[in-house]
Structure formats: C-alpha cells, structure tokens
Design an enzyme around this catalytic site. Structure first.
Site, PDB file in Angstrom:
ATOM      1  N   CYS A   2      60.342  -8.026 -14.146  1.00 29.38           N
ATOM      2  CA  CYS A   2      61.717  -8.089 -14.615  1.00 29.38           C
ATOM      3  C   CYS A   2      62.025  -6.793 -15.358  1.00 29.38           C
ATOM      4  O   CYS A   2      61.152  -6.220 -16.005  1.00 29.38           O
ATOM      5  CB  CYS A   2      62.006  -9.234 -15.580  1.00 29.38           C
ATOM      6  SG  CYS A   2      61.700 -10.860 -14.882  1.00 29.38           S
ATOM      7  N   ARG A  27      60.925  -3.409 -10.584  1.00 31.66           N
ATOM      8  CA  ARG A  27      60.204  -4.360 -11.449  1.00 31.66           C
ATOM      9  C   ARG A  27      60.449  -5.820 -11.050  1.00 31.66           C
ATOM     10  O   ARG A  27      59.825  -6.727 -11.584  1.00 31.66           O
ATOM     11  CB  ARG A  27      60.649  -4.178 -12.910  1.00 31.66           C
ATOM     12  CG  ARG A  27      60.371  -2.815 -13.467  1.00 31.66           C
ATOM     13  CD  ARG A  27      60.940  -2.709 -14.859  1.00 31.66           C
ATOM     14  NE  ARG A  27      60.184  -3.510 -15.780  1.00 31.66           N
ATOM     15  CZ  ARG A  27      59.135  -3.086 -16.462  1.00 31.66           C
ATOM     16  NH1 ARG A  27      58.721  -1.843 -16.303  1.00 31.66           N
ATOM     17  NH2 ARG A  27      58.512  -3.875 -17.289  1.00 31.66           N
ATOM     18  N   TRP A  74      62.189 -11.009 -11.564  1.00 35.85           N
ATOM     19  CA  TRP A  74      61.065 -11.439 -10.714  1.00 35.85           C
ATOM     20  C   TRP A  74      60.689 -12.803 -11.257  1.00 35.85           C
ATOM     21  O   TRP A  74      60.159 -12.919 -12.356  1.00 35.85           O
ATOM     22  CB  TRP A  74      59.906 -10.449 -10.849  1.00 35.85           C
ATOM     23  CG  TRP A  74      58.781 -10.698  -9.901  1.00 35.85           C
ATOM     24  CD1 TRP A  74      58.603 -10.130  -8.669  1.00 35.85           C
ATOM     25  CD2 TRP A  74      57.655 -11.577 -10.092  1.00 35.85           C
ATOM     26  NE1 TRP A  74      57.456 -10.607  -8.090  1.00 35.85           N
ATOM     27  CE2 TRP A  74      56.849 -11.503  -8.932  1.00 35.85           C
ATOM     28  CE3 TRP A  74      57.247 -12.436 -11.108  1.00 35.85           C
ATOM     29  CZ2 TRP A  74      55.678 -12.220  -8.777  1.00 35.85           C
ATOM     30  CZ3 TRP A  74      56.073 -13.171 -10.957  1.00 35.85           C
ATOM     31  CH2 TRP A  74      55.305 -13.052  -9.800  1.00 35.85           C
ATOM     32  N   ASN A 100      62.262 -10.109 -20.664  1.00 36.14           N
ATOM     33  CA  ASN A 100      61.150  -9.818 -19.757  1.00 36.14           C
ATOM     34  C   ASN A 100      59.892 -10.358 -20.432  1.00 36.14           C
ATOM     35  O   ASN A 100      59.636 -10.032 -21.577  1.00 36.14           O
ATOM     36  CB  ASN A 100      61.073  -8.300 -19.554  1.00 36.14           C
ATOM     37  CG  ASN A 100      59.760  -7.843 -18.930  1.00 36.14           C
ATOM     38  OD1 ASN A 100      59.278  -6.768 -19.233  1.00 36.14           O
ATOM     39  ND2 ASN A 100      59.181  -8.643 -18.080  1.00 36.14           N
ATOM     40  N   GLY A 101      59.148 -11.198 -19.709  1.00 30.10           N
ATOM     41  CA  GLY A 101      57.933 -11.762 -20.288  1.00 30.10           C
ATOM     42  C   GLY A 101      57.896 -13.260 -20.074  1.00 30.10           C
ATOM     43  O   GLY A 101      58.598 -13.785 -19.195  1.00 30.10           O
ATOM     44  N   GLU A 474      41.841   0.164  -0.168  1.00 28.79           N
ATOM     45  CA  GLU A 474      43.183   0.641  -0.496  1.00 28.79           C
ATOM     46  C   GLU A 474      44.057   0.731   0.765  1.00 28.79           C
ATOM     47  O   GLU A 474      45.240   0.410   0.725  1.00 28.79           O
ATOM     48  CB  GLU A 474      43.088   2.003  -1.221  1.00 28.79           C
ATOM     49  CG  GLU A 474      44.387   2.688  -1.546  1.00 28.79           C
ATOM     50  CD  GLU A 474      45.313   1.901  -2.489  1.00 28.79           C
ATOM     51  OE1 GLU A 474      44.887   0.891  -3.064  1.00 28.79           O
ATOM     52  OE2 GLU A 474      46.491   2.305  -2.618  1.00 28.79           O
ATOM     53  N   LYS A 478      47.539  -1.324   1.266  1.00 29.00           N
ATOM     54  CA  LYS A 478      48.839  -0.725   1.594  1.00 29.00           C
ATOM     55  C   LYS A 478      49.488  -1.465   2.751  1.00 29.00           C
ATOM     56  O   LYS A 478      50.666  -1.787   2.720  1.00 29.00           O
ATOM     57  CB  LYS A 478      48.688   0.767   1.979  1.00 29.00           C
ATOM     58  CG  LYS A 478      48.412   1.724   0.852  1.00 29.00           C
ATOM     59  CD  LYS A 478      49.543   1.908  -0.139  1.00 29.00           C
ATOM     60  CE  LYS A 478      49.528   0.923  -1.246  1.00 29.00           C
ATOM     61  NZ  LYS A 478      48.802   1.132  -2.440  1.00 29.00           N
ATOM     62  N   GLU A 481      50.606  -5.087   1.757  1.00 27.57           N
ATOM     63  CA  GLU A 481      51.713  -5.082   0.792  1.00 27.57           C
ATOM     64  C   GLU A 481      53.064  -4.863   1.464  1.00 27.57           C
ATOM     65  O   GLU A 481      54.028  -5.524   1.130  1.00 27.57           O
ATOM     66  CB  GLU A 481      51.540  -3.919  -0.207  1.00 27.57           C
ATOM     67  CG  GLU A 481      50.622  -4.186  -1.368  1.00 27.57           C
ATOM     68  CD  GLU A 481      50.559  -2.980  -2.313  1.00 27.57           C
ATOM     69  OE1 GLU A 481      50.713  -3.180  -3.511  1.00 27.57           O
ATOM     70  OE2 GLU A 481      50.340  -1.838  -1.842  1.00 27.57           O
ATOM     71  N   HIS A 497      27.581  -9.649   8.088  1.00 32.92           N
ATOM     72  CA  HIS A 497      27.473 -10.848   7.241  1.00 32.92           C
ATOM     73  C   HIS A 497      28.772 -11.640   7.213  1.00 32.92           C
ATOM     74  O   HIS A 497      29.084 -12.285   6.221  1.00 32.92           O
ATOM     75  CB  HIS A 497      27.067 -10.447   5.817  1.00 32.92           C
ATOM     76  CG  HIS A 497      25.763  -9.720   5.774  1.00 32.92           C
ATOM     77  ND1 HIS A 497      24.558 -10.335   5.996  1.00 32.92           N
ATOM     78  CD2 HIS A 497      25.489  -8.409   5.596  1.00 32.92           C
ATOM     79  CE1 HIS A 497      23.583  -9.437   5.930  1.00 32.92           C
ATOM     80  NE2 HIS A 497      24.126  -8.254   5.695  1.00 32.92           N
ATOM     81  N   LYS A 596      56.430  -3.845  -9.172  1.00 33.99           N
ATOM     82  CA  LYS A 596      55.610  -2.660  -9.427  1.00 33.99           C
ATOM     83  C   LYS A 596      54.798  -2.809 -10.709  1.00 33.99           C
ATOM     84  O   LYS A 596      53.692  -2.304 -10.814  1.00 33.99           O
ATOM     85  CB  LYS A 596      56.493  -1.422  -9.503  1.00 33.99           C
ATOM     86  CG  LYS A 596      55.674  -0.167  -9.628  1.00 33.99           C
ATOM     87  CD  LYS A 596      56.322   1.001  -8.969  1.00 33.99           C
ATOM     88  CE  LYS A 596      55.389   2.188  -8.928  1.00 33.99           C
ATOM     89  NZ  LYS A 596      54.357   2.032  -7.873  1.00 33.99           N
TER      90      LYS A 596
END
Ligand code: G6P
Length: 601
Positions: A2, A27, A74, A100-101, A474, A478, A481, A497, A596
């Site tokens: 947020c 955000r 968010w 926010n929180g 990574e 990417k 996401e 395995h 983000k």
C-alpha cells in the site's frame, strides 16, 4: 505494501494526489482513493482497480484546495472493492484516514466501537482508526491521533485529515515507512520519496514512533514518545526523470537497459587503483570477521546466495544465509566475531527488518546493502552500503539485483584484501563486465525470438550448478512473477533426486552451461534431459561449438572470467522472462497479486 500520500498547501489536489499515487502504484494496485477537504466538506473518491479507474471518477471535479490524502492498496483485510479502498472515514464523515500496515488488534477494537454505536462500512482493519479518532476527538487532531495510536498493535503509517481542522494533516509511523517533503508552501507526506520528488528534493525521514503535525504555511512539528524532537531535512540525489519510461514500453525493459551503467558506477565508486574501498565499513573491525549471516527476501535473497559463493570463494569467510522470514523465527546459534549483512532494495521489507532486529538484539552488527537512502533498514544498520541503482519501478527487480550482486563481489574482494589475499587480477577483469552486459542487451531480439518460440510451454525448469544455481533461482522467479508460468530453479546436481521425473516433451528446461569448472557435469545433465525429450534452452559461452552443433536453442554469451557469470548470465534470463510476459499479454510492470515492497509479514 500500500502507498499513502498527503499534500498540504493550496493546489490542484486531483493532480497532486493522483500524480503522486501513480508513483506509488508499484506498492499495491488493487484499488485506490483520495479524500480532499474543499469548502469545509470532505470529498471522497474510491475505486476498485488501477488508479486510472479512480481518476476517471473525479475527472470532472474541481479539487483545488488546501489538504488531501490518497492511497493505493494491496489488500490484506477485506478483498479489493470500492468500499474497502482507502481513505476510510468515521460515522459522520468528519475524519478521513489512509493507512499502510496492519492493525493486529482491530477485531477487539472494532467490537468495542460497534458496542458504542459506531457503524462500519468496510471489512478493513484501517477503518477502526477513523472511528477511534471520532470517539476520542478532543478538538486537536494531533493529540487525538496520539491517544488513538496508544491503543493500536501492529505496524502503521497513517495520514489523517479532518473538516474540523481543515488546515492540517497529521501523520505517524511505526514499523511502516513515511517520509515528509518540504517546500516553501507545501508539506508532502508519502510512503517513499518518489512522489515527493515531484515537489522537492528536501525530505525528512521519519523515525519509528514519530507523530507529525503539518499546518498551513509549511509548519511542521514532530513528537516521538511524547517529546518534541528536532529534525533535519536531507537533499536526496534521485531524480524524478527516473520515474519516466524514456521511450521504453515498460519500466522493466528500461531498468534492464540501465544495468551496464549501474555496474560501472559502482565499480568507480568502490575500486580505487588496485584496492576495493568501503569507507562505509570503517566502524567495523573487518579483519576480525569470521562469519557472516546473510538476510534477504525474494530477489535480494538470491543476491545474498551469490554473495555466499563469492565471499567463501575469494575471502574464505563462512557465510550462512536464509530467507528473512525464516531467520526471524529460527533459533539463532551465533558464532563470535560475526556480522549480519542484510540485503534489500527497498529497505522496508517487514521480514528483513524483523530478522535484522533479532541479530541486533544478540549484539551482532548489521551491514545494510540497500537501494533506498533513509529507508528503515538504513536507519537500523550499523553500516550502510548503498546500491545506487536509482529508482526501480518495475515490481520485478532487475537493476537493483545486479547492483546487489556487484556489491556482493566488491564485499568479497574487500574482505579478501583485508586478509592479505591478492584479488587484483579479478578486479582487473571486473571492469570488462559492463560491456559484456551491454552486448547481451543489444542482442535482445534473439531473446525475443526465443520467447516467441517457448511462450506457450506450461512450465519451466531452470538448472545451474554452483555460481549458476542462484541464477537458476532468480531466472525462474522472474518468469513466474511476470508471466505466471510455473517455473522452478534447481541445482542441476539435484535433478536426479526428483525434478527428472517431470521431464517430457512438454517441459521447457533452461540450462545454464556457460564456461566453468563444472561445465562437463552440466553437459551430462543436459544430455540426460535430452534423452527424456525435454525442450532444452542452453546458455553457453561464445565459441562453444559442441553445444552449438547439438542444440538449436542456444544463447551464446560473451566470454568472461567464470567468477562473474552470475552477473552476466541473469541478463538474458531477465530479457527472456520479459518477452514471454509481453507476448502473453501480461502486465509486466505490475504483475497480479505482487507488490514491490512487502511491508507486512
Ligand atoms: C518483493 C518484491 C521483490 C523483492 C522482495 C524483497 O517480493 O516483489 O522484487 O525482491 O520483495 O524486497 P526488498 O525491497 O527487501 O529487496
């Protein structure tokens, strides 16, 4: 998550608030809203969806006025909807709040307020703040907010306005970020400095526990735990032009393009003649460090993983790494003479901050590797190394990751130097890396063609060994996401395995097989995948004829010293993920469900 903003000072609040929220949209972007006091009344506009949807609501409304607040959401408590969007107001519409929180004890508070007759409209935790302010209002917003905050558990950054005091914004922060910008005639509150840069470069970074009152005329006062505190403004070096796409269709592509110059900048800052320099670490007894505890989340964790391989290889210092959400609850068995290195682009990731707090409590010094000056992490740490990647807007991190990697190498070289190990040869070869990255970016059309060929695969496996293992993680991150294709990174040696059971002609496997001492072993793995009809894409080093003859889909990368392969090898994987997402019509810069900056646990 947020983003919140507040602007005090006469102006077009529609432009000021919405323009600012757009810069915070990374955000959170499931709904947004603004509240403005105009002609003594509270004007409220809230809408589910991207900010553009809310902007359309107010397109024809004149909102020139003195105060306003805004929010991009968010969702945590209550699904994305018009009613759950912020700002939230009290029963009578006298107060409006953005937050926010997470208010952890909101259910108890709500129950109590409902008993007292308050009528709730939303399912959010935030709405309790508006009703508590209504309940406790004593004619002064500042002291009322103070009283309200005393009863809240959890993390918050809030901005509050009221028709009863239409010349003020009050704000507060505890464990969630809030920054204040100051111009001659305006005070701007925001979750980070990005929107503030539209107005000024002069900012005040708030401390945890700060409560701020801003009054018309640019007057502000800050209290912390009941005591008024003096504050300093800092001039930030970021520029608002970084918030523009500059001709690129997406921020992600723009940010990938910025990578060579960021690497160059970091090398010039930290490599002086034949020495690596870190004046930032002067306060630490670097020679004594025997163990490093590395902390990070998501992409930053992958950077730390590369750091572990490099530091252990070149400096012979042991590194233990875990994701911050695990560190924060693990039983810490700590060795003497150790430090914690915490990596974070934003410096606001809740788990990273919590893990760092634990190390601090144990008396371990903390080195922050961070991109955002003034962020919570930089304020908690004993030493701060900035990654200088500039403003990163795309939710999927690219340039900030590369910058973190460069710092990991430089840190490794620095520790080695301090132990009398000669790394000058490696340093000499480091300077070739920016042009090698450039070469890869210039050949992006190849990656685009590869993406066109593979974008319909239902799942991907990324394999690498040793230094290429974090790159596999990574690269897979990417892709998942931004394109929503299931993708998994694995150490190639573990393939037998488990993952090998997945291989068939419908599985695409990206094999990182650039020149390295483990190349032969990687090559055997590739043959094993081929024998099971997996669809193979190989990253190999230019001049590798063997691979070139046997496989059609090979990305050839410039020859560099093997130790730097994580820095170069991730670039084609970023581009591949980018093009797959574009071809699949995904929202590259703002992928669904992600934010983000993950400021809640
Ligand atoms: C989120 C972002 C990732 C980032 C991670 C850690 O998941 O989407 O891109 O790597 O948080 O963020 P930090 O700011 O601590 O690096």
């Amino acid at each position: 998550m947020c983003g919140i903003v507040g602007v005090l000072g006469f102006g077009d609040k529609k432009e000021e608030l919405i323009g600012s929220l757009k810069l915070l949209e990374y955000r959170g972007y499931d709904s947004s809203g603004i509240a403005v006091i105009k002609d003594g009344r509270l004007f409220l506009a809230k809408k589910k969806g991207k900010i553009k949807a809310m902007e359309r609501l107010v397109a024809k409304t004149d909102l020139h006025s003195l105060v306003g607040i805004g929010h991009t959401r968010w969702a945590t408590h209550g699904q994305p909807s018009d009613v759950n969007a912020h700002p939230h107001i009290d029963c009578k519409g006298n107060f409006a709040v953005v937050h926010n929180g997470i208010i952890e004890n909101y259910l108890d508070l709500k129950e109590e307020l409902v008993r007292k007759g308050h009528k709730f409209r939303s399912q959010t935790d935030t709405e309790v703040i508006a009703h508590l302010v209504e309940e406790y209002y004593d004619g002064d917003l500042f002291s009322t907010l103070k009283r309200v905050l005393e009863g809240l558990k959890g993390s918050f950054a809030v901005c509050l306005i009221s028709v009863k005091e239409p010349n003020k914004i009050v704000g507060a922060r505890k464990s969630s970020p809030l920054v204040v910008g100051l111009t001659d005639d305006k005070v701007i509150f925001a979750s980070d400095i990005t929107p503030i840069l539209r107005f000024t470069k002069q900012v005040v970074f708030l401390e945890d526990g700060d409560i701020v009152e801003a009054r018309d005329g640019g007057y502000i006062r800050i209290e912390n735990h009941g005591i008024e505190r003096s504050f300093e403004t800092c001039e930030v070096e970021w520029d608002i032009s970084q918030a523009r796409r500059c001709g690129h269709p997406h921020f992600m592509l723009k940010e990938i393009h910025e990578q060579p110059s960021i690497v160059k900048k970091l090398l010039s800052l930290h490599m002086k003649e034949d020495r690596v320099v870190f004046p930032e670490l002067q306060g630490l007894d670097v020679q004594k460090i025997r163990k490093i505890y590395m902390v990070g989340c998501g992409t930053a964790y992958h950077a730390g993983l590369v750091g572990k391989y490099i530091i252990e290889r070149v400096a012979k210092v042991g590194v233990e790494i875990d994701v911050a959400s695990e560190w924060r609850y693990r039983d810490l068995v700590l060795e003497p003479d150790s430090v914690c290195v915490a990596i974070s682009q934003s410096g606001e990731t809740a788990d990273t901050l919590a893990a760092v707090e634990r190390f601090r409590k144990e008396g371990i010094k903390v080195v922050a590797v961070c991109n955002v000056v003034g962020s919570s992490l930089t304020r908690m740490a004993d030493a701060v190394i900035l990654t200088h990647a500039g403003l990163e807007i795309s939710v999927a991190s690219t340039k900030a990751y590369l910058a973190q990697l460069v710092i990991m190498y430089l840190l490794g070289f620095y520790l080695a130097q301090n132990r009398g190990i000669d790394v000058s040869n490696l340093m000499n070869r480091f300077v070739d890396i920016p042009s090698a990255i450039n070469e890869v970016i210039e050949r992006k059309a190849e990656l685009q063609a590869l993406a066109r060929k593979h974008h319909n695969f239902g799942s991907f496996l990324y394999l690498g060994r040793n230094l290429d293992y974090p790159t596999a993680l990574e690269g897979a991150l990417k892709l998942k996401e931004i394109s929503y294709i299931p993708a998994e990174g694995y150490p190639a040696g573990e393939m037998k395995h488990g993952p090998i059971a997945l291989i068939d002609e419908y599985r695409a496997v990206i094999c990182i097989a650039t020149d390295s001492p483990l190349y032969e072993k990687m090559y055997s793995n590739i043959e094993e995948i081929k024998a099971r009809r997996g669809k193979i894409i190989v990253l190999a080093t230019l001049g590798n004829q063997e691979i070139g003859k046997e496989f059609n889909d090979v990305v050839f990368l410039p020859k560099i010293d093997e130790i730097f392969s994580p820095i170069l090898n991730i670039v084609p994987l970023q581009l591949f993920a980018y093009y797959v997402a574009v071809i699949r019509g995904c929202d590259v810069d703002q992928p669904r469900n992600l934010a983000k900056s993950v400021t809640v646990e």
